[in-house]
Scaffold this motif. Structure first.
Motif, PDB file in Angstrom:
ATOM      1  N   LYS A 141       0.798  -1.230   0.000  1.00 41.35           N
ATOM      2  CA  LYS A 141       0.000   0.000   0.000  1.00 41.35           C
ATOM      3  C   LYS A 141       0.829   1.277   0.000  1.00 41.35           C
ATOM      4  O   LYS A 141       0.374   2.317  -0.457  1.00 41.35           O
ATOM      5  N   VAL A 142       2.067   1.209   0.541  1.00 42.82           N
ATOM      6  CA  VAL A 142       2.890   2.416   0.644  1.00 42.82           C
ATOM      7  C   VAL A 142       4.185   2.226  -0.136  1.00 42.82           C
ATOM      8  O   VAL A 142       4.895   1.225   0.054  1.00 42.82           O
ATOM      9  N   LEU A 143       4.471   3.171  -1.011  1.00 44.11           N
ATOM     10  CA  LEU A 143       5.692   3.163  -1.816  1.00 44.11           C
ATOM     11  C   LEU A 143       6.659   4.193  -1.268  1.00 44.11           C
ATOM     12  O   LEU A 143       6.295   5.360  -1.082  1.00 44.11           O
ATOM     13  N   GLY A 144       7.888   3.783  -0.995  1.00 52.25           N
ATOM     14  CA  GLY A 144       8.921   4.694  -0.535  1.00 52.25           C
ATOM     15  C   GLY A 144       9.920   4.998  -1.640  1.00 52.25           C
ATOM     16  O   GLY A 144      10.405   4.076  -2.301  1.00 52.25           O
ATOM     17  N   MET A 145      10.226   6.266  -1.831  1.00 50.40           N
ATOM     18  CA  MET A 145      11.197   6.697  -2.839  1.00 50.40           C
ATOM     19  C   MET A 145      12.394   7.334  -2.148  1.00 50.40           C
ATOM     20  O   MET A 145      12.240   8.314  -1.410  1.00 50.40           O
ATOM     21  N   VAL A 146      13.585   6.785  -2.388  1.00 49.70           N
ATOM     22  CA  VAL A 146      14.826   7.345  -1.875  1.00 49.70           C
ATOM     23  C   VAL A 146      15.586   7.906  -3.070  1.00 49.70           C
ATOM     24  O   VAL A 146      16.143   7.163  -3.876  1.00 49.70           O
ATOM     25  N   GLY A 147      15.599   9.225  -3.181  1.00 50.90           N
ATOM     26  CA  GLY A 147      16.202   9.875  -4.331  1.00 50.90           C
ATOM     27  C   GLY A 147      15.158  10.638  -5.122  1.00 50.90           C
ATOM     28  O   GLY A 147      14.017  10.177  -5.282  1.00 50.90           O
ATOM     29  N   ALA A 148      15.544  11.825  -5.616  1.00 52.74           N
ATOM     30  CA  ALA A 148      14.603  12.660  -6.355  1.00 52.74           C
ATOM     31  C   ALA A 148      15.270  13.318  -7.553  1.00 52.74           C
ATOM     32  O   ALA A 148      14.935  14.449  -7.928  1.00 52.74           O
ATOM     33  N   GLY A 149      16.202  12.588  -8.164  1.00 51.22           N
ATOM     34  CA  GLY A 149      16.868  13.103  -9.356  1.00 51.22           C
ATOM     35  C   GLY A 149      16.057  12.866 -10.621  1.00 51.22           C
ATOM     36  O   GLY A 149      14.883  12.487 -10.577  1.00 51.22           O
ATOM     37  N   HIS A 150      16.702  13.039 -11.765  1.00 50.82           N
ATOM     38  CA  HIS A 150      16.036  12.929 -13.067  1.00 50.82           C
ATOM     39  C   HIS A 150      15.324  11.593 -13.233  1.00 50.82           C
ATOM     40  O   HIS A 150      14.186  11.530 -13.726  1.00 50.82           O
ATOM     41  N   GLN A 151      15.956  10.511 -12.813  1.00 51.07           N
ATOM     42  CA  GLN A 151      15.402   9.177 -12.996  1.00 51.07           C
ATOM     43  C   GLN A 151      14.203   8.895 -12.090  1.00 51.07           C
ATOM     44  O   GLN A 151      13.376   8.023 -12.374  1.00 51.07           O
ATOM     45  N   SER A 152      14.082   9.635 -10.996  1.00 45.38           N
ATOM     46  CA  SER A 152      13.099   9.285  -9.971  1.00 45.38           C
ATOM     47  C   SER A 152      11.659   9.351 -10.459  1.00 45.38           C
ATOM     48  O   SER A 152      10.820   8.519 -10.064  1.00 45.38           O
ATOM     49  N   THR A 153      11.316  10.309 -11.292  1.00 38.52           N
ATOM     50  CA  THR A 153       9.933  10.408 -11.749  1.00 38.52           C
ATOM     51  C   THR A 153       9.569   9.241 -12.664  1.00 38.52           C
ATOM     52  O   THR A 153       8.413   8.775 -12.659  1.00 38.52           O
TER      53      THR A 153
END
Length: 335
Positions: A141-153
């Protein structure tokens, strides 16, 4: 040398697919299917990556290299040529630059030239998406994203299509970059929250790490049972995103075992004697139902996505076919 649009009869033709055309014709589902198929072919030994060449060229601080391979099952032969130019940001260019070259496996003649920048981002996201599809709990149910660079989206959009996620939590070393992820979530009506790393692990059922870190960002003790982690940033000796002790708790999967233990996230667990090479399962074996993936809801599963040349060739081949079918490719007649 005459130039014509695809659709005319051309002898000894080279198909050219620009970056803009790749973005027009190639979608996430196309990339997902291409990557899933090539991982399956790799596991069956029907597709092989060749040794990677990667060198500092001594100019513009650039790293330049080649990834190549042959997919016998898909009849795709070629290479991706490109690298990393850190000064490109000042020129309003993407730091990573690449072009994919495809050859006719029956004759060796040049077949296609395909822009590689968009496709590299798309295929990397597709790899983690394939891992989520085959390894994450169905009730995640919950997605965690570590990193917010170009590839992240790219990663975020592909991941959200694999499970019915009800929330996204994210952390980045530079928090001012997190709004790019928040904007994607807002557009898709998924709640978003910026959190610290420990809280991210406590909440997340699936975690994607997509950074250029050279130190562990996630402690093993923070990761709860049942989590699936896709480590997508480590592709060079010395890089690291997670605590090597996590490998002792997790079932470990990868795109290619040789790369995983030499330049992927597993390099540190191998060096510390935490795991053996035989502990790592090619995800293609799971896709082919040759070996099990997750066996219960308490398993921690970890996908070490190192990135292989066959991924690039797979998506480039599909993009070229789609561009031809939609009459968007250009053709050079070399006769």
């Amino acid at each position: 040398m005459p130039v014509s649009h695809q659709g005319n009869a051309v002898t000894n033709a080279v198909t050219i697919v620009s970056e803009s055309v790749c973005e027009q014709v190639m979608g996430r589902q196309d990339a997902f299917t291409a990557i899933e198929n090539v991982f399956a072919a790799m596991a069956k030994k029907d597709a092989c990556n060749f040794p990677v060449v990667r060198e500092a060229i001594g100019h513009a601080d650039a790293i330049y290299g080649f990834k190549s391979g042959f997919d016998r099952e898909g009849k795709v032969l070629g290479l991706k040529s490109g690298g990393y130019w850190p000064g490109n940001t000042r020129l309003n260019l993407t730091n990573h630059q690449s072009t994919i070259v495809l050859f006719d496996p029956d004759t060796g003649r040049l077949k296609s030239l395909v822009g590689g920048n968009y496709l590299t981002a798309l295929r990397t996201a597709a790899s983690s998406a394939v891992s989520i599809a085959h390894l994450a709990r169905k009730d995640s149910k919950v997605l965690g994203m570590v990193g917010a660079g170009h590839q992240s989206t790219f990663q975020l959009r592909a991941a959200l299509e694999q499970r019915n996620f009800e929330k996204v939590v994210a952390w980045n070393l530079h928090p001012e970059s997190l709004p790019v992820l928040a904007a994607v979530c807002e557009a898709l009506s998924v709640p978003f929250e910026a959190v610290n790393r420990k809280a991210l692990c406590a909440q997340s059922d699936v975690i994607i790490t997509i950074t250029s870190a050279f130190e562990a960002l996630l402690d093993s003790d923070w990761v709860k049972p049942g989590t699936h982690i896709a480590c997508m940033g480590t592709d060079t000796p010395g890089k690291q995103e997670v605590d090597p002790r996590l490998f002792a708790r997790a079932k470990v999967f990868t795109d290619e075992v040789v790369q995983s233990i030499t330049l992927g996230e597993a390099q540190h667990a191998m060096a510390g004697g935490i795991i053996k090479e035989t502990d790592i399962v090619p995800i293609g074996d799971v896709i082919n139902n040759a070996r099990p993936g997750r066996t219960n809801d308490e398993d921690i599963t970890l996908f070490d996505g190192t990135g292989v040349g066959l991924q690039d060739l797979a998506v480039a081949s599909v993009a070229a076919e789609l561009a031809v079918s939609e009459n968007l490719a250009l053709v050079l007649d070399l006769d």
